[in-house]
Design a protein around this motif. Structure first.
Motif, PDB file in Angstrom:
ATOM      1  N   GLY A 116      51.579  21.214  64.156  1.00 52.25           N
ATOM      2  CA  GLY A 116      51.802  22.711  65.160  1.00 52.25           C
ATOM      3  C   GLY A 116      53.545  23.401  65.662  1.00 52.25           C
ATOM      4  N   MET A 117      54.364  23.049  64.249  1.00 50.95           N
ATOM      5  CA  MET A 117      55.951  24.034  64.157  1.00 50.95           C
ATOM      6  C   MET A 117      54.998  25.216  63.194  1.00 50.95           C
ATOM      7  SD  MET A 117      59.035  21.886  64.806  1.00 50.95           S
ATOM      8  CE  MET A 117      60.029  22.336  65.161  1.00 50.95           C
ATOM      9  N   THR A 118      55.621  26.280  63.979  1.00 53.68           N
ATOM     10  CA  THR A 118      55.532  27.576  63.153  1.00 53.68           C
ATOM     11  C   THR A 118      56.393  27.014  61.748  1.00 53.68           C
ATOM     12  OG1 THR A 118      57.562  28.421  63.680  1.00 53.68           O
ATOM     13  CG2 THR A 118      55.545  28.715  64.442  1.00 53.68           C
TER      14      THR A 118
ATOM     15  N   LEU B 197      58.857  29.150  52.671  1.00 54.50           N
ATOM     16  CA  LEU B 197      58.217  30.463  53.401  1.00 54.50           C
ATOM     17  C   LEU B 197      59.211  31.104  54.564  1.00 54.50           C
ATOM     18  CD1 LEU B 197      55.140  28.854  54.170  1.00 54.50           C
ATOM     19  CD2 LEU B 197      54.990  30.076  53.207  1.00 54.50           C
ATOM     20  N   ALA B 198      60.136  29.649  55.052  1.00 54.53           N
ATOM     21  CA  ALA B 198      61.535  29.983  56.444  1.00 54.53           C
ATOM     22  C   ALA B 198      62.976  29.579  55.626  1.00 54.53           C
ATOM     23  CB  ALA B 198      60.827  29.798  57.111  1.00 54.53           C
ATOM     24  N   THR B 199      63.566  30.048  55.907  1.00 52.66           N
ATOM     25  CA  THR B 199      65.264  29.813  55.291  1.00 52.66           C
ATOM     26  C   THR B 199      65.911  29.873  56.420  1.00 52.66           C
ATOM     27  OG1 THR B 199      65.116  30.466  53.367  1.00 52.66           O
ATOM     28  CG2 THR B 199      67.301  29.258  54.111  1.00 52.66           C
ATOM     29  N   SER B 200      67.020  28.038  57.029  1.00 55.10           N
ATOM     30  CA  SER B 200      67.884  28.024  58.003  1.00 55.10           C
ATOM     31  C   SER B 200      69.145  29.100  57.562  1.00 55.10           C
ATOM     32  CB  SER B 200      67.712  27.270  58.694  1.00 55.10           C
ATOM     33  OG  SER B 200      68.630  26.759  59.433  1.00 55.10           O
TER      34      SER B 200
ATOM     35  N   ASP C 181      51.040  20.839  49.650  1.00 54.70           N
ATOM     36  CA  ASP C 181      51.646  20.574  50.802  1.00 54.70           C
ATOM     37  C   ASP C 181      52.757  21.577  52.069  1.00 54.70           C
ATOM     38  OD1 ASP C 181      49.845  18.029  51.229  1.00 54.70           O
ATOM     39  OD2 ASP C 181      51.709  17.170  49.849  1.00 54.70           O
ATOM     40  N   GLU C 182      52.467  21.251  53.048  1.00 56.74           N
ATOM     41  CA  GLU C 182      53.783  22.064  53.715  1.00 56.74           C
ATOM     42  C   GLU C 182      54.931  20.758  54.240  1.00 56.74           C
ATOM     43  OE1 GLU C 182      51.772  23.895  57.276  1.00 56.74           O
ATOM     44  OE2 GLU C 182      52.459  26.097  56.485  1.00 56.74           O
ATOM     45  N   ILE C 183      55.828  22.025  53.256  1.00 59.92           N
ATOM     46  CA  ILE C 183      56.811  20.815  53.948  1.00 59.92           C
ATOM     47  C   ILE C 183      58.561  21.398  54.735  1.00 59.92           C
ATOM     48  CG2 ILE C 183      56.657  18.594  51.510  1.00 59.92           C
ATOM     49  CD1 ILE C 183      59.409  21.732  51.575  1.00 59.92           C
ATOM     50  N   ILE C 184      59.317  20.501  54.702  1.00 61.97           N
ATOM     51  CA  ILE C 184      60.819  21.349  55.042  1.00 61.97           C
ATOM     52  C   ILE C 184      61.868  19.893  54.335  1.00 61.97           C
ATOM     53  CG2 ILE C 184      60.273  21.937  57.245  1.00 61.97           C
ATOM     54  CD1 ILE C 184      60.877  19.519  58.677  1.00 61.97           C
ATOM     55  N   ALA C 185      62.999  20.732  53.173  1.00 62.07           N
ATOM     56  CA  ALA C 185      63.172  19.673  53.005  1.00 62.07           C
ATOM     57  C   ALA C 185      64.997  20.865  53.291  1.00 62.07           C
ATOM     58  CB  ALA C 185      63.661  20.500  51.820  1.00 62.07           C
TER      59      ALA C 185
ATOM     60  N   ASP D 219      68.175  24.607  55.233  1.00 60.59           N
ATOM     61  CA  ASP D 219      67.375  24.270  55.103  1.00 60.59           C
ATOM     62  C   ASP D 219      66.459  24.870  54.875  1.00 60.59           C
ATOM     63  OD1 ASP D 219      68.957  21.920  56.094  1.00 60.59           O
ATOM     64  OD2 ASP D 219      68.660  22.054  57.781  1.00 60.59           O
ATOM     65  N   ILE D 220      65.203  24.273  54.429  1.00 58.08           N
ATOM     66  CA  ILE D 220      63.155  25.505  54.031  1.00 58.08           C
ATOM     67  C   ILE D 220      62.302  24.875  54.848  1.00 58.08           C
ATOM     68  CG2 ILE D 220      64.809  26.566  52.106  1.00 58.08           C
ATOM     69  CD1 ILE D 220      62.376  24.641  50.538  1.00 58.08           C
ATOM     70  N   CYS D 221      61.840  25.190  54.881  1.00 52.69           N
ATOM     71  CA  CYS D 221      60.105  25.256  55.311  1.00 52.69           C
ATOM     72  C   CYS D 221      59.176  25.630  54.295  1.00 52.69           C
ATOM     73  CB  CYS D 221      59.842  25.633  57.067  1.00 52.69           C
ATOM     74  SG  CYS D 221      57.927  25.285  57.236  1.00 52.69           S
ATOM     75  N   GLY D 222      57.980  25.243  53.547  1.00 54.04           N
ATOM     76  CA  GLY D 222      57.593  25.592  52.477  1.00 54.04           C
ATOM     77  C   GLY D 222      56.691  25.091  52.476  1.00 54.04           C
ATOM     78  N   VAL D 223      55.618  26.261  51.237  1.00 50.04           N
ATOM     79  CA  VAL D 223      54.408  25.200  50.436  1.00 50.04           C
ATOM     80  C   VAL D 223      54.423  24.621  49.058  1.00 50.04           C
ATOM     81  CG1 VAL D 223      51.864  25.748  50.732  1.00 50.04           C
ATOM     82  CG2 VAL D 223      52.926  26.358  52.228  1.00 50.04           C
ATOM     83  N   VAL D 224      54.172  23.399  48.821  1.00 52.94           N
ATOM     84  CA  VAL D 224      54.735  22.554  47.617  1.00 52.94           C
ATOM     85  C   VAL D 224      53.814  23.683  46.589  1.00 52.94           C
ATOM     86  CG1 VAL D 224      54.071  20.670  46.007  1.00 52.94           C
ATOM     87  CG2 VAL D 224      55.201  20.482  48.349  1.00 52.94           C
TER      88      VAL D 224
END
Length: 193
Positions: free
Chosen positions: A135-137, A53-56, A103-107, A85-90
């Protein structure tokens, strides 16, 4: 597209076709491929496949792009996928995974450098993955893994009553370190440009 969490067909990915360029030359070496192979779960693993969903993008991405730190931090081959680093959905979980579909994760990135984040789907090792803070986008959460972990390691040295000077307090590590040091009861002097 996905079918019951399984991924099929090619995916989109951002690719860098050369090293040794600055940010100003990025337009010449960055393109989006529509036919990149999708990642697969390794047999009997605790890996997850994540819809990103988003990448740093971090200073490490600029260093890798420049080629100036290739002796320490270099992609295994060119072209390579930038992003750390990423945020996404499994969308798929390995047989031994503690995560499940949805599950929403960060990696954080794996290995010696920040790459493989600017993709539609990414395989992530469980050891580099945690649930996204509530609570975080996704955009906020993807900035945490490497920066916050680095700040936590530094904050482990801080005790209540310590005086701490934080240079670069406006960056990812600095912002986290300010909060962690305040939480530990330290007094702070911060600087940012």
């Amino acid at each position: 597209t996905t079918e019951r969490g399984r991924t099929r067909g090619p995916m989109r990915a951002a690719l860098i076709s050369a090293r040794g360029v600055g940010v100003e030359g990025l337009g010449d070496v960055l393109h989006v491929a529509d036919d990149h192979p999708r990642p697969k779960i390794r047999p009997r693993s605790d890996d997850v496949i994540v819809r990103v969903l988003a990448t740093s993008l971090a200073p490490g991405d600029v260093r890798v792009l420049s080629g100036r730190t290739s002796w320490v931090q270099s992609p295994p081959s060119v072209p390579y996928i930038p992003g750390s680093d990423i945020c996404g959905v499994v969308v798929e979980a390995g047989a031994k995974s503690t995560f499940k579909e949805g599950d929403e994760i960060i990696a954080m990135f794996e290995g010696k450098g920040p790459w493989d984040g600017l993709v539609e789907l990414k395989r992530c090792k469980a050891t580099h993955t945690v649930r996204k803070p509530k609570g975080m986008t996704p955009v906020e959460a993807c900035t945490l893994p490497s920066s916050a972990l680095t700040a936590m390691r530094a904050a482990d040295l801080v005790k209540k009553g310590d005086r701490v000077v934080i240079l670069g307090a406006g960056g990812g590590v600095g912002l986290s370190l300010v909060q962690l040091c305040k939480h530990r009861g330290a007094s702070l002097v911060v600087a940012s440009t």
